[in-house]
Scaffold this motif. Structure first.
Motif, PDB file in Angstrom:
ATOM      1  N   LYS A  11      57.068  17.980  30.295  1.00  0.00           N
ATOM      2  CA  LYS A  11      55.638  18.704  29.556  1.00  0.00           C
ATOM      3  C   LYS A  11      54.628  18.110  30.451  1.00  0.00           C
ATOM      4  O   LYS A  11      54.351  17.094  30.816  1.00  0.00           O
ATOM      5  N   VAL A  12      53.874  19.280  30.892  1.00  0.00           N
ATOM      6  CA  VAL A  12      52.580  19.078  31.915  1.00  0.00           C
ATOM      7  C   VAL A  12      51.222  19.492  31.263  1.00  0.00           C
ATOM      8  O   VAL A  12      51.264  20.539  30.602  1.00  0.00           O
ATOM      9  N   ALA A  13      50.310  18.613  31.319  1.00  0.00           N
ATOM     10  CA  ALA A  13      49.055  19.202  30.848  1.00  0.00           C
ATOM     11  C   ALA A  13      47.996  19.132  32.018  1.00  0.00           C
ATOM     12  O   ALA A  13      48.300  18.229  32.836  1.00  0.00           O
ATOM     13  N   THR A  14      47.109  19.921  32.118  1.00  0.00           N
ATOM     14  CA  THR A  14      46.098  20.109  33.320  1.00  0.00           C
ATOM     15  C   THR A  14      44.871  20.184  32.587  1.00  0.00           C
ATOM     16  O   THR A  14      44.766  20.745  31.441  1.00  0.00           O
ATOM     17  N   THR A  15      43.841  19.753  33.107  1.00  0.00           N
ATOM     18  CA  THR A  15      42.366  19.887  32.654  1.00  0.00           C
ATOM     19  C   THR A  15      41.512  19.697  33.888  1.00  0.00           C
ATOM     20  O   THR A  15      41.717  19.206  34.657  1.00  0.00           O
ATOM     21  N   SER A  16      40.236  20.495  33.636  1.00  0.00           N
ATOM     22  CA  SER A  16      39.314  20.270  34.782  1.00  0.00           C
ATOM     23  C   SER A  16      38.267  19.582  33.797  1.00  0.00           C
ATOM     24  O   SER A  16      37.623  20.055  32.679  1.00  0.00           O
ATOM     25  N   LEU A  17      37.648  18.503  34.457  1.00  0.00           N
ATOM     26  CA  LEU A  17      36.447  17.713  33.649  1.00  0.00           C
ATOM     27  C   LEU A  17      35.298  18.491  34.202  1.00  0.00           C
ATOM     28  O   LEU A  17      35.015  19.528  34.121  1.00  0.00           O
ATOM     29  N   SER A  18      34.563  17.590  35.105  1.00  0.00           N
ATOM     30  CA  SER A  18      33.409  18.225  35.738  1.00  0.00           C
ATOM     31  C   SER A  18      33.855  18.744  37.098  1.00  0.00           C
ATOM     32  O   SER A  18      33.869  18.049  38.242  1.00  0.00           O
ATOM     33  N   GLY A  19      34.506  19.859  37.506  1.00  0.00           N
ATOM     34  CA  GLY A  19      35.100  20.228  38.568  1.00  0.00           C
ATOM     35  C   GLY A  19      34.592  21.677  38.799  1.00  0.00           C
ATOM     36  O   GLY A  19      34.268  22.171  37.893  1.00  0.00           O
ATOM     37  N   CYS A  20      34.916  22.425  39.892  1.00  0.00           N
ATOM     38  CA  CYS A  20      34.881  23.846  39.970  1.00  0.00           C
ATOM     39  C   CYS A  20      35.988  24.850  39.828  1.00  0.00           C
ATOM     40  O   CYS A  20      35.942  25.863  40.101  1.00  0.00           O
ATOM     41  N   PHE A  21      37.192  24.184  39.279  1.00  0.00           N
ATOM     42  CA  PHE A  21      38.382  24.907  39.112  1.00  0.00           C
ATOM     43  C   PHE A  21      39.126  25.308  40.220  1.00  0.00           C
ATOM     44  O   PHE A  21      40.154  25.926  40.379  1.00  0.00           O
ATOM     45  N   GLY A  22      38.430  24.903  41.576  1.00  0.00           N
ATOM     46  CA  GLY A  22      39.361  25.087  42.757  1.00  0.00           C
ATOM     47  C   GLY A  22      40.595  24.453  42.835  1.00  0.00           C
ATOM     48  O   GLY A  22      41.655  24.879  43.361  1.00  0.00           O
ATOM     49  N   CYS A  23      40.717  23.265  42.235  1.00  0.00           N
ATOM     50  CA  CYS A  23      42.096  22.422  42.173  1.00  0.00           C
ATOM     51  C   CYS A  23      43.062  23.228  41.320  1.00  0.00           C
ATOM     52  O   CYS A  23      44.142  23.529  41.685  1.00  0.00           O
ATOM     53  N   HIS A  24      42.585  23.830  40.277  1.00  0.00           N
ATOM     54  CA  HIS A  24      43.483  24.736  39.578  1.00  0.00           C
ATOM     55  C   HIS A  24      43.914  25.930  40.200  1.00  0.00           C
ATOM     56  O   HIS A  24      45.056  26.424  40.492  1.00  0.00           O
ATOM     57  N   MET A  25      42.663  26.643  41.068  1.00  0.00           N
ATOM     58  CA  MET A  25      43.223  27.637  41.676  1.00  0.00           C
ATOM     59  C   MET A  25      44.288  27.369  42.854  1.00  0.00           C
ATOM     60  O   MET A  25      45.062  28.286  42.962  1.00  0.00           O
ATOM     61  N   SER A  26      44.130  26.356  43.319  1.00  0.00           N
ATOM     62  CA  SER A  26      45.255  26.002  44.195  1.00  0.00           C
ATOM     63  C   SER A  26      46.653  25.999  43.644  1.00  0.00           C
ATOM     64  O   SER A  26      47.572  26.264  44.207  1.00  0.00           O
ATOM     65  N   LEU A  27      46.446  25.490  42.625  1.00  0.00           N
ATOM     66  CA  LEU A  27      47.859  25.335  41.816  1.00  0.00           C
ATOM     67  C   LEU A  27      48.477  26.803  41.649  1.00  0.00           C
ATOM     68  O   LEU A  27      49.757  27.153  41.730  1.00  0.00           O
ATOM     69  N   LEU A  28      47.802  27.751  41.225  1.00  0.00           N
ATOM     70  CA  LEU A  28      48.099  29.025  41.360  1.00  0.00           C
ATOM     71  C   LEU A  28      48.459  29.709  42.753  1.00  0.00           C
ATOM     72  O   LEU A  28      49.394  30.411  42.921  1.00  0.00           O
ATOM     73  N   ASP A  29      48.116  28.996  43.748  1.00  0.00           N
ATOM     74  CA  ASP A  29      48.517  29.440  45.220  1.00  0.00           C
ATOM     75  C   ASP A  29      49.784  29.063  45.544  1.00  0.00           C
ATOM     76  O   ASP A  29      50.448  29.311  46.402  1.00  0.00           O
ATOM     77  N   ILE A  30      50.784  28.376  44.459  1.00  0.00           N
ATOM     78  CA  ILE A  30      52.162  28.415  44.848  1.00  0.00           C
ATOM     79  C   ILE A  30      52.745  29.502  44.771  1.00  0.00           C
ATOM     80  O   ILE A  30      54.005  29.693  44.894  1.00  0.00           O
ATOM     81  N   ASP A  31      52.055  30.455  44.303  1.00  0.00           N
ATOM     82  CA  ASP A  31      52.497  32.065  44.268  1.00  0.00           C
ATOM     83  C   ASP A  31      53.968  32.037  43.402  1.00  0.00           C
ATOM     84  O   ASP A  31      53.988  31.740  42.264  1.00  0.00           O
ATOM     85  N   GLU A  32      54.785  32.631  43.980  1.00  0.00           N
ATOM     86  CA  GLU A  32      56.171  32.970  43.251  1.00  0.00           C
ATOM     87  C   GLU A  32      56.946  31.796  42.800  1.00  0.00           C
ATOM     88  O   GLU A  32      57.642  31.809  42.104  1.00  0.00           O
TER      89      GLU A  32
END
Ligand code: SF4
Length: 183
Positions: A11-32
């Motif tokens: 089980k994995v949790a992710t959260t953005s505290l005070s950030g720009c969501f760029g790190c989450h967007m990078s996670l989406l960059d793993i593509d397929e």
């Protein structure tokens, strides 16, 4: 790289505290490879699931610095519930861009932004539902114990994939220097 699924999905949790969501967007960059990740893990609290509270988890990925009382509450909840806590990106690790306000008094900044600036609304917002700003911006390791750090602003999708699959596979995560990115 094909990764053998664990016997039981982590089980994995992710959260953005005070950030720009760029790190989450990078996670989406793993593509397929997101499809492969979905075979390996189940997401708990995360913008991906829109779940707002965290249950017991194996891995928590934290983006962003700690700027206000809500960030402290969320971070402590994740630390209580997750076995491995990972600081993702410069803001979580050092305070990053949000910590630029540490050069000034927080009262002065609020006054300047909400009262003195041309076009400002004329009063500092004080709705009791708003989280209280902290005096300074803190990296997450100054609030809770952190197990792993993934540097970058943001870390690349490839770096996040390598790190995550190492953790999921029970290996000590390793990134070579060329994988770090600050752009
Ligand atoms: Fe955004 Fe960079 Fe901070 Fe990640 S580390 S939240 S990309 S500013």
């Amino acid at each position: 790289m094909n990764v053998r699924p664990p016997m039981k999905k982590l089980k994995v949790a992710t959260t953005s505290l005070s950030g720009c969501f760029g790190c989450h967007m990078s996670l989406l960059d793993i593509d397929e490879r997101l499809l492969e990740l979905a075979k390996l893990v189940e997401f708990d609290r995360s913008p991906i699931t829109d779940i707002k509270t965290c249950g017991p988890c194996d891995i928590a990925l934290i983006e962003g610095a700690v700027c206000n009382s809500e960030n402290v509450h969320v971070l402590r909840e994740l630390r209580r519930n997750c076995k491995m806590l990972v600081a993702v990106g410069a803001c979580a690790i050092t305070g990053g861009l949000p910590a630029q306000r540490n050069q000034r008094d927080v009262g002065e900044i609020l006054q300047r932004c909400y009262v003195d600036m041309p076009g400002a609304q004329g009063r500092v917002p004080d709705d009791p539902e708003l989280p209280l700003l902290l005096d300074k911006v803190y990296p997450i390791n100054e609030i809770v114990r952190v197990d792993y750090f993934i540097p970058g602003c943001p870390p690349s999708g490839d770096a996040l994939w390598k790190y995550l699959t190492d953790l999921i596979g029970g290996r000590m995560p390793r990134l070579d220097y060329q994988s770090f990115r600050f752009d």
